[in-house]
Design a protein around this motif. Structure first.
Motif, mmCIF file in Angstrom:
data_model
loop_
_atom_site.group_PDB
_atom_site.id
_atom_site.type_symbol
_atom_site.label_atom_id
_atom_site.label_comp_id
_atom_site.label_asym_id
_atom_site.label_seq_id
_atom_site.Cartn_x
_atom_site.Cartn_y
_atom_site.Cartn_z
ATOM 1 N N LYS A 354 0.502 -1.542 -0.156
ATOM 2 C CA LYS A 354 0.336 0.039 -0.373
ATOM 3 C C LYS A 354 0.509 1.307 0.303
ATOM 4 N N ILE A 355 2.001 1.155 0.891
ATOM 5 C CA ILE A 355 2.617 3.000 0.362
ATOM 6 C C ILE A 355 2.927 3.182 -0.654
ATOM 7 N N GLY A 356 3.062 1.834 -1.082
ATOM 8 C CA GLY A 356 4.526 2.565 -2.694
ATOM 9 C C GLY A 356 3.148 3.293 -3.006
ATOM 10 N N GLN A 357 1.879 3.549 -2.995
ATOM 11 C CA GLN A 357 0.850 4.124 -3.966
ATOM 12 C C GLN A 357 1.076 5.060 -3.179
ATOM 13 N N ILE A 358 1.417 5.478 -2.554
ATOM 14 C CA ILE A 358 1.700 6.736 -1.558
ATOM 15 C C ILE A 358 2.819 7.977 -2.106
ATOM 16 N N VAL A 359 3.766 7.629 -1.213
ATOM 17 C CA VAL A 359 4.928 7.607 -1.252
ATOM 18 C C VAL A 359 5.659 8.614 -2.572
ATOM 19 N N GLU A 360 6.711 9.146 -2.922
ATOM 20 C CA GLU A 360 7.418 9.549 -3.943
ATOM 21 C C GLU A 360 6.242 10.384 -4.763
ATOM 22 N N GLY A 361 5.249 10.480 -3.832
ATOM 23 C CA GLY A 361 4.043 11.210 -5.217
ATOM 24 C C GLY A 361 2.854 10.379 -4.906
ATOM 25 N N THR A 362 1.461 10.824 -4.311
ATOM 26 C CA THR A 362 0.782 9.482 -4.317
ATOM 27 C C THR A 362 0.005 9.574 -6.507
ATOM 28 N N ASN A 363 0.128 8.578 -6.636
ATOM 29 C CA ASN A 363 -0.910 8.206 -7.631
ATOM 30 C C ASN A 363 -1.241 8.836 -8.182
ATOM 31 N N GLN A 364 -2.453 9.451 -7.540
ATOM 32 C CA GLN A 364 -3.171 10.601 -8.172
ATOM 33 C C GLN A 364 -1.906 11.820 -8.590
ATOM 34 N N ILE A 365 -1.234 11.607 -8.238
ATOM 35 C CA ILE A 365 -0.360 12.956 -8.141
ATOM 36 C C ILE A 365 0.674 12.377 -9.652
ATOM 37 N N GLN A 366 1.027 11.014 -9.618
ATOM 38 C CA GLN A 366 1.810 10.849 -10.808
ATOM 39 C C GLN A 366 1.081 10.969 -11.998
ATOM 40 N N ARG A 367 -0.557 10.680 -11.942
ATOM 41 C CA ARG A 367 -1.411 10.595 -13.671
ATOM 42 C C ARG A 367 -2.241 11.728 -13.441
ATOM 43 N N MET A 368 -2.000 13.350 -12.881
ATOM 44 C CA MET A 368 -1.252 14.898 -13.424
ATOM 45 C C MET A 368 0.009 15.013 -13.888
ATOM 46 N N ILE A 369 0.864 14.176 -13.555
ATOM 47 C CA ILE A 369 2.068 14.803 -13.940
ATOM 48 C C ILE A 369 1.954 13.937 -15.620
#
Length: 380
Positions: A354-369
């Motif tokens: 679970k933590i992988g979806q949060i650290v280094e920028g959440t996966n919502q942030i990754q979709r924005m990028i």
């Protein structure tokens, strides 16, 4: 692009496998997970694994990122709990190597490569997680020193690390352009730590970090004032590839357990792996892992060649961490009731994923990028 491991990478993989089998697993069985595994971390340095992608002139391995992620994935696949330690340790190394002065490089990088010094990255604050440019920690220049005041949270290696890369505001009102980055050493007066947090499923050593009139030399500034946000984002682009590697390692470990269990568990007179419902789950798990791994490898391949890779890094992080969450959850399902028991391995892997979806920028942030980069390319 070659998808097979090179001879050197295969040797690294075997080195990791031997290290985990002979030393890591016996260590955890004897000592448990309460204390930071300093003997194992030091051994990473002895084996030349603590600075794989950094220059040999500073004690590093001088290898590429493709070799680095091979080691991170293997360390995690084998259940060593050292892949994430190495990944976090690598962020301050990367920052000092890319943006530090020669004095800073000589002072910190060789000792970090030998695993004599442990690194940490301090960006997140109570009201500035995904909104990283909105940090409140201040750094005020007074003569030839900076005075730091503020608080960081969820800092992996907090209280254990010797070297902290800290983001702080040097010019208020300028947003991201007012952020600067600094080296803060453990033992500096005014540097304090909160209680150890315990993220689910992880033996990480994570704490709050406080700066209470913490005075550091002016020479501890990394780069120029106002470049801190760029420093942080540059590090996170590479860090997302390493998160992908550890997440894929977690997913592969869970899949290996589930595949083996499907041949051992009997129901209705035959192994559950003979039922199409389980076979379809296993097929989807394997395909997801392989797809995420290939995107991760492409991101590393681009980085190794000095090509833009931030889009692929975000894709790799997104795919790998979402895949890891799904694969570990499906592994619990294949185990059935046993999957929820602490006597079996997959429940811990599901919580770790679970933590992988949060650290280094959440996966919502990754979709924005990803969307931003796609639209930018179209407009160009």
């Amino acid at each position: 692009m070659d998808y097979t491991l090179t001879e050197d990478q295969e040797q690294l993989r075997r080195l990791v496998e031997d290290f985990v089998t002979r030393e890591v697993k016996p260590y955890w069985e004897k000592h448990g997970y309460e204390d930071f595994p300093w003997p194992l971390f030091r051994k990473l340095g002895e084996l030349g694994l603590a600075a794989i992608p950094f220059p040999t002139e500073y004690g590093g391995g001088g290898l590429d990122y493709s070799s680095y992620i091979t080691v991170l994935e293997e360390l995690t696949r084998l259940g060593s709990h050292l892949g994430s330690v190495l990944s976090v340790h690598g962020l301050p190394q990367l920052i000092i190597n890319h943006f530090g002065t020669e004095t800073q490089k000589q002072k910190y990088l060789p000792a970090m490569a030998r695993a004599e010094l442990l690194g940490a990255f301090a960006l997140t604050e109570p009201h500035a997680g995904s909104d990283a440019a909105n940090i409140n920690t201040r750094a005020e220049l007074r003569g030839d020193k900076y005075l730091l005041r503020g608080q960081k949270i969820w800092i992996t290696h907090g209280g254990e690390a010797d070297v902290y890369i800290v983001m702080a505001v040097t010019e208020k009102g300028k947003g991201a352009r007012g952020v600067s980055s600094f080296v803060v050493e453990k033992g500096t007066p005014g540097l304090a730590f909160g209680k150890r947090e315990r993220p689910m499923g992880l033996p990480h050593h994570t704490r709050e970090v406080f700066f209470e009139d913490c005075e550091i030399p002016r020479g501890n500034l990394i780069g120029r004032e106002g470049e801190g946000f760029k420093v942080a984002m540059t590090a996170l682009d590479s860090g997302r590839i390493t998160v992908a590697a550890t997440s894929i390692g977690t997913a592969q470990q869970a899949f290996d357990h589930a595949l083996r269990y499907s041949t051992e568990r009997k129901a209705f007179g035959k192994a559950i792996g003979d039922f199409q419902g389980i076979q379809f789950m296993l097929a989807d798990m394997a395909a997801g892992i392989e797809a995420a791994r290939l995107v991760m490898k492409k991101a590393a391949w681009l980085r190794d060649r000095g090509l833009p890779f931030n889009l692929e890094a975000s894709m790799a992080k997104l795919l790998a961490t979402d895949t890891s969450m799904k694969v570990t959850t499906d592994a619990v399902q294949i185990y059935g009731g046993y999957g929820t028991s602490e006597d079996y391995p997959v429940q811990a892997l599901m919580r770790e994923a679970k933590i992988g979806q949060i650290v280094e920028g959440t996966n919502q942030i990754q979709r924005m990028i990803i969307a931003r980069e796609l639209l930018k390319k179209l407009r160009q």
